[in-house]
Each structure stands twice: as C-alpha cells, then as structure tokens.
Design a protein around this motif. Structure first.
Motif, PDB file in Angstrom:
ATOM      1  N   ASN A  98      -7.984 -21.494  -8.998  1.00  0.00           N
ATOM      2  CA  ASN A  98      -8.834 -22.656  -8.777  1.00  0.00           C
ATOM      3  C   ASN A  98      -8.884 -23.180  -7.350  1.00  0.00           C
ATOM      4  N   ALA A  99      -7.812 -23.055  -6.597  1.00  0.00           N
ATOM      5  CA  ALA A  99      -7.728 -23.689  -5.281  1.00  0.00           C
ATOM      6  C   ALA A  99      -8.204 -22.752  -4.178  1.00  0.00           C
ATOM      7  N   PRO A 100      -8.776 -23.296  -3.093  1.00  0.00           N
ATOM      8  CA  PRO A 100      -9.091 -22.464  -1.926  1.00  0.00           C
ATOM      9  C   PRO A 100      -7.820 -21.795  -1.404  1.00  0.00           C
ATOM     10  N   LEU A 101      -7.924 -20.534  -1.014  1.00  0.00           N
ATOM     11  CA  LEU A 101      -6.743 -19.776  -0.598  1.00  0.00           C
ATOM     12  C   LEU A 101      -6.026 -20.432   0.582  1.00  0.00           C
ATOM     13  N   ALA A 102      -6.797 -21.034   1.486  1.00  0.00           N
ATOM     14  CA  ALA A 102      -6.196 -21.646   2.671  1.00  0.00           C
ATOM     15  C   ALA A 102      -5.311 -22.828   2.324  1.00  0.00           C
ATOM     16  N   ARG A 103      -5.418 -23.325   1.107  1.00  0.00           N
ATOM     17  CA  ARG A 103      -4.640 -24.500   0.718  1.00  0.00           C
ATOM     18  C   ARG A 103      -3.436 -24.154  -0.150  1.00  0.00           C
ATOM     19  N   HIS A 163      -7.134 -17.668  10.211  1.00  0.00           N
ATOM     20  CA  HIS A 163      -7.221 -16.447  11.025  1.00  0.00           C
ATOM     21  C   HIS A 163      -8.126 -15.448  10.305  1.00  0.00           C
ATOM     22  N   PRO A 164      -9.206 -14.955  10.947  1.00  0.00           N
ATOM     23  CA  PRO A 164     -10.195 -14.122  10.247  1.00  0.00           C
ATOM     24  C   PRO A 164      -9.603 -12.894   9.572  1.00  0.00           C
ATOM     25  N   ALA A 165      -8.746 -12.157  10.277  1.00  0.00           N
ATOM     26  CA  ALA A 165      -8.175 -10.939   9.689  1.00  0.00           C
ATOM     27  C   ALA A 165      -7.304 -11.272   8.488  1.00  0.00           C
ATOM     28  N   ASN A 166      -6.532 -12.348   8.602  1.00  0.00           N
ATOM     29  CA  ASN A 166      -5.670 -12.739   7.489  1.00  0.00           C
ATOM     30  C   ASN A 166      -6.496 -13.230   6.314  1.00  0.00           C
ATOM     31  N   MET A 167      -7.534 -14.017   6.589  1.00  0.00           N
ATOM     32  CA  MET A 167      -8.372 -14.522   5.500  1.00  0.00           C
ATOM     33  C   MET A 167      -9.057 -13.378   4.757  1.00  0.00           C
ATOM     34  N   ALA A 168      -9.455 -12.327   5.492  1.00  0.00           N
ATOM     35  CA  ALA A 168     -10.067 -11.162   4.847  1.00  0.00           C
ATOM     36  C   ALA A 168      -9.060 -10.460   3.937  1.00  0.00           C
ATOM     37  N   ASP A 169      -7.822 -10.344   4.404  1.00  0.00           N
ATOM     38  CA  ASP A 169      -6.783  -9.727   3.572  1.00  0.00           C
ATOM     39  C   ASP A 169      -6.501 -10.563   2.332  1.00  0.00           C
ATOM     40  N   LEU A 170      -6.454 -11.881   2.497  1.00  0.00           N
ATOM     41  CA  LEU A 170      -6.188 -12.757   1.361  1.00  0.00           C
ATOM     42  C   LEU A 170      -7.296 -12.655   0.314  1.00  0.00           C
ATOM     43  N   ALA A 171      -8.539 -12.554   0.776  1.00  0.00           N
ATOM     44  CA  ALA A 171      -9.660 -12.421  -0.159  1.00  0.00           C
ATOM     45  C   ALA A 171      -9.518 -11.164  -1.001  1.00  0.00           C
ATOM     46  N   MET A 172      -8.946 -10.117  -0.393  1.00  0.00           N
ATOM     47  CA  MET A 172      -8.740  -8.859  -1.106  1.00  0.00           C
ATOM     48  C   MET A 172      -7.559  -8.966  -2.077  1.00  0.00           C
ATOM     49  N   LEU A 173      -6.463  -9.538  -1.597  1.00  0.00           N
ATOM     50  CA  LEU A 173      -5.245  -9.589  -2.398  1.00  0.00           C
ATOM     51  C   LEU A 173      -5.312 -10.620  -3.520  1.00  0.00           C
ATOM     52  N   SER A 190      -4.743  -2.014  -2.567  1.00  0.00           N
ATOM     53  CA  SER A 190      -5.229  -2.674  -1.351  1.00  0.00           C
ATOM     54  C   SER A 190      -4.438  -2.356  -0.090  1.00  0.00           C
ATOM     55  N   ALA A 191      -3.218  -1.854  -0.218  1.00  0.00           N
ATOM     56  CA  ALA A 191      -2.293  -1.750   0.918  1.00  0.00           C
ATOM     57  C   ALA A 191      -2.896  -1.035   2.119  1.00  0.00           C
ATOM     58  N   ASP A 192      -3.574   0.090   1.893  1.00  0.00           N
ATOM     59  CA  ASP A 192      -4.095   0.887   3.016  1.00  0.00           C
ATOM     60  C   ASP A 192      -5.330   0.270   3.663  1.00  0.00           C
ATOM     61  N   SER A 193      -5.895  -0.761   3.051  1.00  0.00           N
ATOM     62  CA  SER A 193      -7.115  -1.375   3.581  1.00  0.00           C
ATOM     63  C   SER A 193      -6.863  -2.707   4.284  1.00  0.00           C
ATOM     64  N   LEU A 194      -5.618  -3.136   4.354  1.00  0.00           N
ATOM     65  CA  LEU A 194      -5.309  -4.437   4.937  1.00  0.00           C
ATOM     66  C   LEU A 194      -5.508  -4.426   6.449  1.00  0.00           C
ATOM     67  N   ASN A 195      -6.052  -5.506   6.987  1.00  0.00           N
ATOM     68  CA  ASN A 195      -6.233  -5.650   8.432  1.00  0.00           C
ATOM     69  C   ASN A 195      -4.900  -5.855   9.144  1.00  0.00           C
ATOM     70  N   LEU A 196      -4.012  -6.620   8.511  1.00  0.00           N
ATOM     71  CA  LEU A 196      -2.682  -6.873   9.048  1.00  0.00           C
ATOM     72  C   LEU A 196      -1.680  -6.122   8.179  1.00  0.00           C
ATOM     73  N   PRO A 197      -1.093  -5.037   8.676  1.00  0.00           N
ATOM     74  CA  PRO A 197      -0.149  -4.265   7.856  1.00  0.00           C
ATOM     75  C   PRO A 197       0.988  -5.116   7.306  1.00  0.00           C
ATOM     76  N   GLY A 198       1.360  -6.142   8.050  1.00  0.00           N
ATOM     77  CA  GLY A 198       2.429  -7.015   7.582  1.00  0.00           C
ATOM     78  C   GLY A 198       2.094  -7.739   6.293  1.00  0.00           C
ATOM     79  N   ASN A 199       0.826  -7.823   5.941  1.00  0.00           N
ATOM     80  CA  ASN A 199       0.429  -8.480   4.705  1.00  0.00           C
ATOM     81  C   ASN A 199       0.822  -7.692   3.462  1.00  0.00           C
ATOM     82  N   ARG A 200       1.421  -6.524   3.660  1.00  0.00           N
ATOM     83  CA  ARG A 200       2.016  -5.834   2.511  1.00  0.00           C
ATOM     84  C   ARG A 200       3.185  -6.646   1.958  1.00  0.00           C
TER      85      ARG A 200
END
Length: 687
Positions: free
Chosen positions: A272-277, A294-304, A338-348
């Motif tokens: 229900n909540a926006p991911l940024a919150r 952060h754009p790259a992180n937000m893109a990863d979060l949308a995927m995860l 999703s792991a191989d498609s993440l913009n920030l590898p650390g987001n694993r």
C-alpha cells in the motif's frame, strides 16, 4: 495469505510523512568527504603485508583520527554524557514495576515522535532549529539518544521521514547535562516555551514514571489474523512486545506473536505505501548513507517490490507468516529472477536490509522498536551510573582511557576489517558519544571504511557469541599492534593532562573539584620515574593503587598503611591518617565501581564508605545496612526517596556533603529528587 488479506489501508502512524516529496534528489555522500582522513587510510592499507600493518602508518592514522574526533569526543562531552546517563538511570526508569515502566516508555515513545514532528514543522520556517534543537524533555532526549546509537537506522529514519537535513541533528549533550544538574534555567525555559507552543496541550513538558498510572494504561494491538483492534493490559502487552509470548485474540481465538504482527505490518506497507516511505529502502547498499529518490535505486526497488509479484507469491504464505516464510516464499524467487538485472549490484542485499529495518517493529514509523532500543541501552547506563557513584576522580581516569584509546579503536577497525573489534567500556562511552553527532560520525566512517560504521547493541545469543570471540581476538591484535594489555590498561594520571576541558565552570560546579587532572601527591602524577615504580625492589612509597598496576599493600604508601590511596581520595592524606588496619582492601565504594561489602571496609561495615569519604567516619556510625538516612542520590547508589534524607530537615545538605551532618539539619521530605544542595546547582527544597 491472500492478496486481499494484505491489501488493507496502512494506518496513518505507520507511514512516514516527508516534508517535501517534490524536492530534488539528494545524495548525502556529496557532503560527507574527508579526503585528508581517507588519504591516511589509503597509506595504511597500501603498507599492509598480509595481516601485518606498518606501525608508523598505524600510529600516524591514530594521531589523525584523534585530531579529527577531538571536537566530538572531548572531555566536556564525555562528562556531560556520563552525567546524562546517570540521570536516565536514576530518574527515567522503574526497575521494580515492569508494567509502570513500560507504560512510561510507550508514552515517551509517542512524545518523541510528536516532538520531532513539531521540530520538523517549525524548521520549515526556521532552519536554525535543526542546528540548535529546542531543548527536549529528558524522556524525549533519552529516546533521541537511543535512536542515534543505531546509526544506520537513525540516518534512514530521519532522511525518510523529514528529509536529509535531519540526518544532521545532534544531541545537545552539555545543554542537557547542565539542565539535569539544575543549571541553565534560561535554556530550559526556552525549551518549555517551544513545547507549549508546538505540542498538544495534554502533553506536559516534564514526564517521569511517577506520572504514569499503569493500572489505567492499556496497550492496543491489531490481530494479524482477523484484523480486530484489541485492548490489552500493560502486563499482557509486555509479554507480547517485550518477551516474545503468544497472545490469544478475543475475537477470533487465534494465537499470535509480535513477529506475526511485524510481518503483517510489513506486508501491508509493501502493498500500500510508496516505496520511498518504507524503512530500509533508501539507504545505499554499500555506504548505507541515505540516497533519497536515487534513480538507479528507485528502478531496482520497483523491480524487487513489484506489487503484482508480491501478491502472487504472497498468496502462498500461511495466515500467520514468519520472516522465514517471507524470505523463502516471496523474496527468494523474486531475487533469483531479478538479481542479474539490478542497476546497483549491492541491491542483492536489499531484502536483508529491509528485514533488518522491520523485524522487531510492531508499531510506529521507525526502523526499530524504540521502546526495546531504550531498554537495551539501560544496561550501559546502569554501569555508568554505578561508576559515577564510585567518585569523580575515578570517572576522570575512565574518561582519560576513553580519550586515549578510542582513536586506536577506530584505527584497529581499519587495520583489521575482517575482525569484530570489541570495545572496552571506556571506548564504548567514547564511541557512543561520537555517534551523538550523526553527520560527523557518518563522515568519519565513510573516510575510514567507506560506509557508516554500524553499532549493534543486539543481545541475542548469536551476537553474544560473536562478541566473546571478537573480544579474545581484539585482545591479541591490540597487544601485537600496540603492545598494550587491552582489557587491563595502565595509564598514569598525567596522560590525561593533554585532554583539557573547556566547560570548566560546569565541571567544577557539578564535580565539586573532585574531577581533577592529577593526583596531587602521587609520584607518577608529578612526573616521577615511572620506570622506577615498576622495578620490583624499588621504593614506590608515594604511588597510589590507581597509578601502579601491580600495586600491593607491601610495596606502596608505607608499611603502616594498607589502603593504597594517595591524595586522589583525601587532600591532606598522610600514612597515619589513611584507612585503618581492619580494612585491607584499600578501596571504598566511592573509589571502586564494583565494590562489594565482602571485599571492603571490614565485616562490620556494609556501607562501602571509608573514612576517606566521610570526614567523621567511625565503624559504628558509617552508613550501615539498617540506616541509609542522611545520604543523597549522588552519594548512595541504591538511594530511594523513602529511605534517605530524613523527614524533618529541609536544609538541603546530606551526610556525605557536610562533615558535621545531623539528622536535624539535612535534606528533608519536601525534596523528593534525592539530590542535595551540595550536589545540585540551584537546589530548592520545594522543587
């Protein structure tokens, strides 16, 4: 668990509110550069040969760290921190009544959130409030203190709820300590004015456990099975929130635990909540600094955290899901895809970070259970409070050790990154003090290790095992790198002289001149030959137990004196005036933190005070087991209002502070604070 079961609206208090969602992307890392410190770290790393480090590079790094941290880990701040912890321990807990204590902490938790929200709202018009906080009430300060001692979560919470500027909050240690000791009335009044203007009318500024009626107080929980709102007694709430006990829902008869509540809360927020919150989403996976939107992180979060994927996998969860269920049933397949498609590898590691921010949270907007966090810090506060009771001379030397060793501790973390470096109590106080300036602490951590240095105060069995192993390894590495006995370090008093206090008026007023730089008549402190003192056959008369590590009654302070005290304890010390022949310990409760009646001051006196501390001391009149009257909270560790400071006397002095004290002329019933006129500036019997 069906998708519908986790799609209900998020309670308002669970969703952080950003002051300005339209603001531009902010990377806190840009402001946190300390190139000079980082360059010395690089030199140390370049000079390593396997596990061996260059001693020259190590010692140089220690010097640079000492210079960089001097303003934020100073003698003034250590003393203020020590006095504040002692105040927390004595005034803001009820160790005998868990229900009352929990009711107080839950109310203080609400007040803490209300205060920060009020500051954020006011700071939108007056940004100076972030740099100089309106003085918070002591219960609110205690929560802010505990929050800052979890630096990763504090940075995440402040940036997520209030914006990156609030990561720069710092705890006003000296201001709070002065108020706790009865000084700075103008600062206190300004804090009261802010509170009255910006906080609800039903929230008074002063608040202690005495203001709570645990019989009338209740806990409110939401059943994760039927979603019924339940009202429970404080005792039931304690069993559920603090002790991991199951609770039976009165509506559906289902059994659930705090873990089930935390998982249900988290799943509801994801849907229900926006991911940024959501806690744990906006921290950089490597540096752990906030990186809002952060754009790259937000893109990863949308995927995860794709809601469709979470609804699909979440449908297979049991009704009462655990964190293990969520990891295995939902997170594992999503990460695999999703792991191989993440913009920030650390987001694993993102799922682990998110679980860490939610695993014990059943209520509130924070990335931790704040009530449990405050309770965990009480162990350290209790130790510091007991040490304060041992005498300010001992506190001075405790602080000297902290100031000398803390830069070495940070350098060891850099030199041995794969080792859990375990702090001594002295280092821990310095470490905590550093963390109370969060932005500076983050900057120094990033320069030293490339990330915010986490401080984990968990008390589970796994953490305790890691600490035990780390302590042994730390001791061995410290001896190898510095040639010092880590847990039994000897520092002559003179080593403290380089760490000067600037708040001299405050220190002298509070410590009453006992918080001194040197032992006035100890040969080591006067600059005598330390080497001679360490020679077995040498005459070390004139040295005290504090200054000679292997002190024994036979080799110190003269043949007729077995006390082992120098002028640290008594200004006009002489061998024939020191502690009598019936006391062979040489230490009293004022001088030794871990004093016990069985090892000091003879079998007939259980008070723990010696004639060094009480001017007219005799074995028959020293504060025995059945008589605690005439002593104040500053002087007796286990002081309680109903057993001290006689009923008929309002002079404001206690037996420890007035040589010719009598019951008819010292602190009376109208002063329930437990402090006397000698111990508290601006003492007033009516307050």
């Amino acid at each position: 668990m069906s998708a519908a079961a986790i799609a209900s609206a998020v309670p308002v208090d669970l969703v952080p509110t950003l002051a300005d969602d339209s603001r531009a992307t902010v990377d806190v890392a840009v402001a946190l550069k300390d190139e000079a410190l980082a360059s010395h770290v690089a030199v140390l790393k370049a000079g390593k040969n396997g596990d061996e480090v260059s001693k020259d590079a190590l010692y140089k790094l220690v010097d640079v760290i000492g210079t960089k941290t001097a303003e934020f880990v100073s003698r003034d701040l250590l003393l203020a921190h020590t006095l504040l912890l002692s105040y927390f321990h004595h005034q803001l807990r009820d160790g005998d009544n868990e229900a009352k204590d929990l009711a107080f902490l839950c109310a203080a938790e609400t007040r803490y959130l209300a205060y920060l929200d009020a500051v954020a709202k006011a700071a939108a018009k007056d940004k100076s409030l972030v740099d100089a906080l309106p003085l918070p009430p002591m219960d609110v300060a205690m929560f802010l203190h505990s929050h800052m001692l979890s630096p990763l979560r504090f940075a995440d919470d402040m940036a997520r709820r209030y914006g990156p500027t609030f990561v720069g909050l710092s705890l006003p240690l000296v201001r709070l300590a002065k108020v706790a000791m009865g000084a700075s009335k103008d600062d206190l009044e300004a804090g009261r004015v802010f509170w009255a203007k910006h906080l609800p009318a039903n929230m008074p500024y002063n608040f202690t456990p005495a203001d709570v009626d645990e019989i009338k107080a209740v806990g409110r929980v939401s059943c994760p099975l039927c979603k019924s709102e339940l009202v429970v007694s404080v005792a039931e709430y304690a069993a559920l929130r603090l002790h991991g006990k199951a609770h039976v829902c009165t509506s559906c008869a289902g059994n659930f635990t705090a873990e089930h509540m935390a998982v249900c809360r988290f799943l509801t927020m994801v849907m229900n909540a926006p991911l940024a919150r959501i806690a744990g989403m906006q921290s950089h996976p490597k540096t752990r600094l906030p990186m809002s939107l952060h754009p790259a992180n937000m893109a990863d979060l949308a995927m995860l955290f794709d809601k469709g994927e979470w609804a699909k996998y979440g449908a297979a969860l049991p009704q009462l899901a655990t964190w293990a269920d969520v990891e295995n049933t939902v997170m594992a397949p999503i990460m695999k895809a999703s792991a191989d498609s993440l913009n920030l590898p650390g987001n694993r590691r993102r799922f682990a970070m998110v679980i860490h921010a939610h695993q014990d949270v059943t209520t509130g907007p924070w990335a931790m259970d704040m009530v449990r966090a405050v309770r965990r810090q009480r162990r350290f506060s209790a130790n510091i409070a007991r040490f304060v009771q041992s005498g300010m001379g001992g506190v001075y030397h405790f602080h000297t050790k902290a100031l000398v060793q803390y830069p070495k501790f940070l350098a060891m973390i850099v030199a041995h990154p794969g080792t859990s470096i375990v702090p001594t109590p002295e280092i821990d106080l310095a470490w905590h003090t550093h963390q109370l300036s969060p932005l500076v602490y983050a900057m120094h951590g990033c320069a030293l290790m490339g990330c915010i240095l986490n401080h984990d105060d968990s008390d589970d069995a796994e953490t305790k095992a890691v600490i035990a192993d780390g302590a042994k390894e730390t001791e061995e590495l410290w001896m190898h790198d510095f040639g010092e006995d880590y847990f039994n370090l000897h520092l002559p008093c003179s080593d403290g002289a380089k760490y000067q206090a600037t708040e001299t008026a405050f220190i002298n007023h509070v410590a009453r001149a006992a918080y001194t730089t040197q032992h006035a008549d100890c040969r080591s402190c006067r600059g005598g030959s330390k080497a001679a003192a360490m020679t077995p056959d040498a005459d070390v008369s004139g040295f005290c137990r504090m200054c000679v590590p292997d002190w024994t009654a036979n080799k110190a302070n003269g043949a007729n004196d077995v006390s082992g005290f120098c002028r640290m304890c008594v200004p006009d010390w002489t061998a024939n005036k020191a502690n009598g022949a019936n006391d062979v310990s040489g230490f009293c409760r004022m001088c030794v933190p871990d004093w016990t009646a069985s090892k000091a001051n003879g079998a007939n006196d259980a008070s723990g005070f010696c004639r060094m501390c009480v001017p007219d001391w005799t074995a028959s009149k020293a504060n025995g087991a059945n008589d605690a009257s005439g002593f104040c909270r500053m002087c007796v560790p286990d002081w309680t209002a109903n057993k001290a400071n006689g009923a008929n006397d309002v002079s404001g002095f206690c037996r420890m502070c007035v040589p010719d004290w009598t019951a008819s002329k010292a602190n009376g019933a109208n002063d329930m604070s437990g402090f006397c006129r000698m111990c508290v500036p601006d003492w007033n019997a009516d307050e």
